[in-house]
Scaffold this active site. Structure first.
Site, short mmCIF file in Angstrom:
data_model
loop_
_atom_site.label_atom_id
_atom_site.label_comp_id
_atom_site.label_asym_id
_atom_site.label_seq_id
_atom_site.Cartn_x
_atom_site.Cartn_y
_atom_site.Cartn_z
N ASN A 93 4.82 -44.99 -73.60
CA ASN A 93 6.26 -44.78 -73.46
C ASN A 93 7.02 -46.11 -73.40
OD1 ASN A 93 6.08 -42.01 -73.45
ND2 ASN A 93 6.24 -41.79 -71.22
N SER A 125 5.18 -35.79 -82.52
CA SER A 125 6.54 -35.78 -81.97
C SER A 125 6.90 -34.35 -81.62
CB SER A 125 7.52 -36.34 -83.00
OG SER A 125 7.64 -35.44 -84.10
N GLY A 151 9.52 -46.22 -86.06
CA GLY A 151 8.36 -46.86 -85.46
C GLY A 151 8.15 -46.56 -83.99
N ALA A 152 9.01 -45.74 -83.38
CA ALA A 152 8.84 -45.46 -81.94
C ALA A 152 7.52 -44.74 -81.68
CB ALA A 152 10.01 -44.63 -81.44
N GLY A 153 7.21 -43.72 -82.48
CA GLY A 153 5.97 -42.99 -82.28
C GLY A 153 4.74 -43.83 -82.57
N ASP A 154 4.83 -44.69 -83.59
CA ASP A 154 3.72 -45.59 -83.92
C ASP A 154 3.47 -46.57 -82.77
OD1 ASP A 154 3.93 -44.37 -86.47
OD2 ASP A 154 5.41 -45.88 -87.07
#
Length: 416
Positions: A296, A219, A269-272
């Protein structure tokens, strides 16, 4: 171009070459993956009050996206072919319905890893997130001996609480043709109260393994601790920037990849989800920059729901759009959407109208640059994101995700 995982001897190299041949045969099985990282209990707190408890941990979000988007063979059924190695305690609350973990974990004597996420009412920025994470319990780490003793086409190291040991990552590199790593698995540190901090990657025993890693995702908050300029000379580094999309850095080049709009409900959980979507794009044959669009897209889909997002079981088996114009794609997408949901519509179009190339996960190198269909792919996914948003607005219950429980419901499931 980053190489696939370094081979350790002639015998292992021969076995990996055989893996490459058997997984790229037309009509054969899809590439099998290995996901390493623990499931967690996530407790959501706002204004000093517990507002929900959910299944958490990167493995939960990664499994969700891979099941939705990764390719599967003709005879492999509904589930994408990958194995999850995750540890929990016997207190694990999500082993069964109504909100089960998608792949069964290893159960050990220590308690399940648990995080408290304290949400702020202030506006978040890339370097000042709107939540404060605190680890309140930690399960046992994942040891090399916990991994299956067989070869995999790809691996994702997605620890959240220090559970992926350096020797475990090294074992993954030996077992997997290519390994993708989330930086949080390498640089997270915890003070005496469990507050999450970061250490410099160069000061960890993981740094020496970077030349044998294909992709490292961080991130924007983690990027200064990763040392992007140093790391990009060893592998391809992807820095996610929230509402600004992401950037890819490699030795001799870089690329910016545009975002997709989303109304953020829960950033967990966005990055996962990004990393899993990115991996799925590579498996379908996309270049790294094109695959980041799919990353994305799934990152934006994740923040629009609380907890692990709910996806249609047959959602979004996306592969490369090589031959159809965006006009033709969107016209058919809108026609299908009239009689279907946005997830099934996109799946049907992309499965029917695209050319499936051999998964580049099994090659020795990766294509990094954007292709000549990058803009068309972005436009198509943008339209799907719009349809998804409209569907969620029409059915607000979708914003709760599939794996959130009230505190009362969770306690009832533990005693049942």
């Amino acid at each position: 171009m980053p190489p696939a995982a370094e081979q350790v001897d002639a015998h292992e190299e021969g076995e990996n070459q055989q893996l490459m041949m058997t997984t790229t045969t037309k009509g054969g099985p899809a590439p099998e993956g290995l996901v390493v990282g623990s499931y967690c209990h996530d407790v959501l707190i706002r204004g000093g009050r517990v507002v929900g408890e959910t299944l958490g941990g990167a493995a939960a979000f990664v499994s969700n996206v891979l099941d939705a988007a990764a390719p599967r063979g003709e005879e492999q059924g509904e589930e994408a072919p990958f194995v999850v190695v995750s540890k929990v305690g016997d207190d694990f609350a999500y082993a069964s319905a109504p909100a089960p973990a998608r792949r069964p974990p290893l159960v050990c004597a220590s308690p399940t890893t648990s995080f408290h996420a304290q949400f702020s009412d202030a506006t978040a920025s890339a370097h000042a997130p709107d939540r404060e994470l605190r680890r309140v319990r930690a399960c046992d780490p994942i040891y090399p001996a916990d991994l299956p003793d067989r070869r995999f086409a790809y691996g994702l190291a997605v620890g959240v609480a220090g559970e992926v040991l350096p020797e475990t990552l090294e074992r993954m590199i030996r077992l997997c043709r290519a390994v993708l790593v989330d930086a949080q698995a390498l640089i997270r540190a915890f003070d005496g109260d469990g507050a999450v901090g970061h250490v410099a990657l160069e000061d960890t025993p993981y740094a020496r393994l970077l030349p044998r890693v294909a992709f490292l995702k961080a991130s924007s908050e983690e990027a200064p601790h990763v040392g992007v300029e140093t790391a990009r000379r060893r592998c391809c580094v992807i820095v996610t920037e929230g509402r600004d999309g992401c950037r890819l850095y490699w030795d001799g080049g870089e690329a910016r990849v545009a975002p997709f709009p989303a109304v953020q409900v829960d950033p967990t959980g966005a990055g996962d989800s990004f990393l899993a979507g990115f991996a799925a794009g590579l498996l379908w044959g996309l270049s790294a920059t094109d695959a980041a669009l799919l990353g994305n897209f799934f990152g934006a889909a994740a923040v629009a729901q609380v907890g692990v997002p709910t996806f249609h079981p047959k959602m979004l088996q996306v592969c490369t759009i090589w031959t159809y114009s965006v006009f033709h794609l969107l016209r058919n997408l809108n026609e299908l959407f009239l009689n279907s949901n946005w997830m099934q519509a996109l799946k049907e179009i992309l499965e029917e109208k695209t050319t499936k190339s051999s998964p580049c996960m099994n090659g020795t190198t990766f294509s990094l640059e954007r292709s000549n269909v990058h803009d068309e792919l972005h436009t198509a996914l943008q339209e799907v994101a719009r349809l998804m948003f409209e569907q969620q607005q029409a059915d607000p219950a979708n914003g709760n995700g599939g794996d959130i429980c009230s505190t009362q419901e969770l306690n009832s499931s533990r005693t049942a």
